[in-house]
Design a protein around this motif. Structure first.
Motif, mmCIF file in Angstrom:
data_model
loop_
_atom_site.group_PDB
_atom_site.id
_atom_site.type_symbol
_atom_site.label_atom_id
_atom_site.label_comp_id
_atom_site.label_asym_id
_atom_site.label_seq_id
_atom_site.Cartn_x
_atom_site.Cartn_y
_atom_site.Cartn_z
ATOM 1 N N CYS A 131 0.848 -1.187 0.000
ATOM 2 C CA CYS A 131 0.000 0.000 0.000
ATOM 3 C C CYS A 131 0.887 1.242 0.000
ATOM 4 C CB CYS A 131 -0.924 0.013 1.221
ATOM 5 S SG CYS A 131 -1.901 1.507 1.391
ATOM 6 N N ILE A 132 0.843 2.025 -1.063
ATOM 7 C CA ILE A 132 1.729 3.188 -1.167
ATOM 8 C C ILE A 132 1.406 4.230 -0.098
ATOM 9 C CG2 ILE A 132 0.260 4.300 -2.907
ATOM 10 C CD1 ILE A 132 2.805 5.529 -4.097
ATOM 11 N N ALA A 133 0.133 4.364 0.284
ATOM 12 C CA ALA A 133 -0.225 5.358 1.300
ATOM 13 C C ALA A 133 0.380 4.996 2.653
ATOM 14 C CB ALA A 133 -1.739 5.467 1.413
ATOM 15 N N ASP A 134 0.320 3.720 3.020
ATOM 16 C CA ASP A 134 0.906 3.275 4.290
ATOM 17 C C ASP A 134 2.425 3.418 4.256
ATOM 18 O OD1 ASP A 134 -1.652 2.647 5.065
ATOM 19 O OD2 ASP A 134 -1.413 0.481 4.804
ATOM 20 N N LEU A 135 3.034 3.039 3.131
ATOM 21 C CA LEU A 135 4.491 3.142 3.006
ATOM 22 C C LEU A 135 4.932 4.601 3.074
ATOM 23 C CD1 LEU A 135 7.277 1.952 2.468
ATOM 24 C CD2 LEU A 135 6.741 1.976 0.018
ATOM 25 N N ALA A 136 4.210 5.492 2.413
ATOM 26 C CA ALA A 136 4.566 6.911 2.420
ATOM 27 C C ALA A 136 4.495 7.484 3.830
ATOM 28 C CB ALA A 136 3.642 7.687 1.486
ATOM 29 N N ALA A 137 3.473 7.090 4.585
ATOM 30 C CA ALA A 137 3.326 7.594 5.951
ATOM 31 C C ALA A 137 4.493 7.154 6.822
ATOM 32 C CB ALA A 137 2.008 7.120 6.545
ATOM 33 N N GLU A 138 4.933 5.903 6.679
ATOM 34 C CA GLU A 138 6.055 5.452 7.506
ATOM 35 C C GLU A 138 7.376 6.059 7.030
ATOM 36 O OE1 GLU A 138 8.190 1.706 9.710
ATOM 37 O OE2 GLU A 138 6.488 1.282 8.391
ATOM 38 N N GLN A 158 9.867 7.825 9.572
ATOM 39 C CA GLN A 158 11.255 7.406 9.743
ATOM 40 C C GLN A 158 12.219 8.507 9.285
ATOM 41 O OE1 GLN A 158 12.076 4.859 11.437
ATOM 42 N NE2 GLN A 158 10.128 3.750 11.498
ATOM 43 N N SER A 159 11.876 9.225 8.222
ATOM 44 C CA SER A 159 12.729 10.313 7.743
ATOM 45 C C SER A 159 12.814 11.432 8.770
ATOM 46 C CB SER A 159 12.186 10.871 6.422
ATOM 47 O OG SER A 159 12.189 9.883 5.416
ATOM 48 N N SER A 160 11.686 11.709 9.435
ATOM 49 C CA SER A 160 11.654 12.799 10.415
ATOM 50 C C SER A 160 12.506 12.493 11.639
ATOM 51 C CB SER A 160 10.209 13.071 10.841
ATOM 52 O OG SER A 160 9.673 11.987 11.565
ATOM 53 N N LYS A 161 12.897 11.235 11.830
ATOM 54 C CA LYS A 161 13.783 10.871 12.933
ATOM 55 C C LYS A 161 15.254 11.114 12.571
ATOM 56 C CE LYS A 161 12.360 6.620 13.814
ATOM 57 N NZ LYS A 161 12.165 5.333 14.534
ATOM 58 N N VAL A 162 15.508 11.306 11.267
ATOM 59 C CA VAL A 162 16.875 11.515 10.798
ATOM 60 C C VAL A 162 17.167 12.997 10.569
ATOM 61 C CG1 VAL A 162 18.549 10.941 8.985
ATOM 62 C CG2 VAL A 162 16.868 9.240 9.722
ATOM 63 N N LEU A 163 16.184 13.732 10.051
ATOM 64 C CA LEU A 163 16.359 15.145 9.752
ATOM 65 C C LEU A 163 15.000 15.836 9.809
ATOM 66 C CD1 LEU A 163 17.056 15.437 5.899
ATOM 67 C CD2 LEU A 163 15.777 13.628 6.988
ATOM 68 N N ALA A 164 15.005 17.162 9.826
ATOM 69 C CA ALA A 164 13.765 17.930 9.887
ATOM 70 C C ALA A 164 13.055 17.861 8.540
ATOM 71 C CB ALA A 164 14.061 19.376 10.267
ATOM 72 N N VAL A 165 11.815 17.381 8.560
ATOM 73 C CA VAL A 165 11.024 17.236 7.341
ATOM 74 C C VAL A 165 9.776 18.095 7.466
ATOM 75 C CG1 VAL A 165 9.733 15.629 5.893
ATOM 76 C CG2 VAL A 165 11.877 14.902 6.925
ATOM 77 N N SER A 166 9.507 18.903 6.443
ATOM 78 C CA SER A 166 8.360 19.817 6.505
ATOM 79 C C SER A 166 7.087 19.216 5.933
ATOM 80 C CB SER A 166 8.692 21.118 5.763
ATOM 81 O OG SER A 166 8.970 20.851 4.391
ATOM 82 N N SER A 167 7.205 18.332 4.930
ATOM 83 C CA SER A 167 6.018 17.769 4.293
ATOM 84 C C SER A 167 6.413 16.579 3.428
ATOM 85 C CB SER A 167 5.308 18.827 3.442
ATOM 86 O OG SER A 167 6.161 19.291 2.421
ATOM 87 N N TYR A 168 5.403 15.943 2.832
ATOM 88 C CA TYR A 168 5.666 14.828 1.920
ATOM 89 C C TYR A 168 4.569 14.759 0.873
ATOM 90 C CZ TYR A 168 2.118 11.683 4.023
ATOM 91 O OH TYR A 168 0.948 11.094 4.442
ATOM 92 N N ARG A 169 4.853 14.054 -0.215
ATOM 93 C CA ARG A 169 3.909 13.860 -1.321
ATOM 94 C C ARG A 169 4.110 12.457 -1.859
ATOM 95 N NH1 ARG A 169 0.559 15.191 -4.277
ATOM 96 N NH2 ARG A 169 1.249 16.436 -6.041
ATOM 97 N N PHE A 170 3.034 11.870 -2.373
ATOM 98 C CA PHE A 170 3.179 10.595 -3.068
ATOM 99 C C PHE A 170 2.106 10.488 -4.138
ATOM 100 C CE2 PHE A 170 0.214 9.625 0.360
ATOM 101 C CZ PHE A 170 -0.734 8.807 -0.243
ATOM 102 N N GLY A 171 2.419 9.706 -5.183
ATOM 103 C CA GLY A 171 1.461 9.509 -6.256
ATOM 104 C C GLY A 171 2.153 9.222 -7.569
ATOM 105 N N GLN A 172 1.370 9.233 -8.633
ATOM 106 C CA GLN A 172 1.867 8.927 -9.964
ATOM 107 C C GLN A 172 2.480 10.167 -10.602
ATOM 108 O OE1 GLN A 172 -1.128 7.461 -12.684
ATOM 109 N NE2 GLN A 172 0.386 6.293 -13.836
ATOM 110 N N VAL A 173 3.586 9.977 -11.308
ATOM 111 C CA VAL A 173 4.251 11.083 -11.989
ATOM 112 C C VAL A 173 3.502 11.413 -13.275
ATOM 113 C CG1 VAL A 173 6.369 11.840 -13.128
ATOM 114 C CG2 VAL A 173 6.494 10.501 -11.015
ATOM 115 N N ALA A 174 3.153 12.687 -13.433
ATOM 116 C CA ALA A 174 2.475 13.151 -14.648
ATOM 117 C C ALA A 174 3.509 13.789 -15.571
ATOM 118 C CB ALA A 174 1.388 14.166 -14.301
ATOM 119 N N TYR A 175 3.568 13.322 -16.804
ATOM 120 C CA TYR A 175 4.520 13.865 -17.776
ATOM 121 C C TYR A 175 3.819 14.956 -18.583
ATOM 122 C CZ TYR A 175 7.983 10.357 -16.652
ATOM 123 O OH TYR A 175 8.917 9.604 -15.991
ATOM 124 N N GLN A 176 3.879 16.172 -18.056
ATOM 125 C CA GLN A 176 3.240 17.307 -18.714
ATOM 126 C C GLN A 176 3.949 18.593 -18.295
ATOM 127 O OE1 GLN A 176 -0.273 17.855 -15.342
ATOM 128 N NE2 GLN A 176 -0.787 16.993 -17.301
#
Length: 228
Positions: A117-124, A128-146
């Protein structure tokens, strides 16, 4: 080639991650993920694939732009060159859907694990990233070529061009998005998905250093394994 059954959650996209055997086994065993910076991918794309649009949203002025005559002089822009804006620094984990050729899959390493599940993986990944460095936000989804659109603005931040006039008018990209890339062949035919996290700065201020994290291995499952 060994095939295993799909274990994707229902109503979630069927996604995969293809790599070499070492990374494949490490990810399945420990949940190891190395996320690379946008500047790292820019460097790789520039050198090996001639895709200079990585991490940048751009457009082409194929329809000529004629700016208002109240400037110091009339200004027109037209041509196949690109005008754009770089996305703020981020780290990327890349995946793909089922629209990938067997040849390309083997070039990526030939070992393909499934994403439950990409949504569950993105949340973790965010956690986990926020434990290594300061993270302000995140995004996930399909890449649109436009390509993206341009806008006129009195604000200089992030602008690509400054026009004459009082006050000055700037031309900048609008609706920039980390999940958008220029429609460049052969990449436009790829079925690419991404998880991106936005840090306050890169690790040790070094874009070449990967963000190494471990997530729960239950996010992944064995699927296709290359036979030698």
């Amino acid at each position: 080639m060994t095939s295993r059954k799909l274990q994707t959650k229902f109503d979630r996209p069927i996604l995969f991650r293809t790599c070499d055997r070492y990374v494949y086994e490490s990810t399945l065993a420990t949940g190891s993920i190395w996320m690379r910076s946008s500047h790292y991918y820019q460097n790789i794309e520039d050198q090996t694939r001639q895709d200079r649009s990585e991490g940048v949203n751009t457009t082409q002025t194929l329809v000529p732009l004629h700016f208002a005559p109240d400037f110091a002089q009339h200004i027109s822009i037209e041509g196949p060159g690109t005008i754009g804006q770089e996305i703020i620094p981020h780290y990327i984990a890349s995946m793909h859907g089922i629209n990938i050729t067997e040849d390309l899959r083997h070039k990526f390493g030939g070992y393909t694990l499934g994403i439950v599940c990409i949504a569950d993986l993105a949340a973790e990944i965010l956690y986990q990233s926020s434990k290594v460095l300061a993270v302000s936000s995140y995004r996930f989804g399909q890449v649109a070529y436009q390509r993206t659109a341009l806008t006129q603005s009195f604000a200089p931040a992030g602008s690509a061009l400054q026009l004459t006039g009082t006050p000055s008018v700037y031309i900048k990209s609008i609706n920039t998005d980390v999940l958008r890339k220029d429609p460049v062949e052969p990449f436009i035919s790829q079925d690419e998905w991404r998880i991106a996290v936005f840090p306050s700065s890169y690790i040790n201020n070094d874009w070449s250093e990967p963000l190494k994290i471990n997530v729960d291995p239950k996010h992944f499952y064995r699927y296709l394994e290359r036979d030698y």
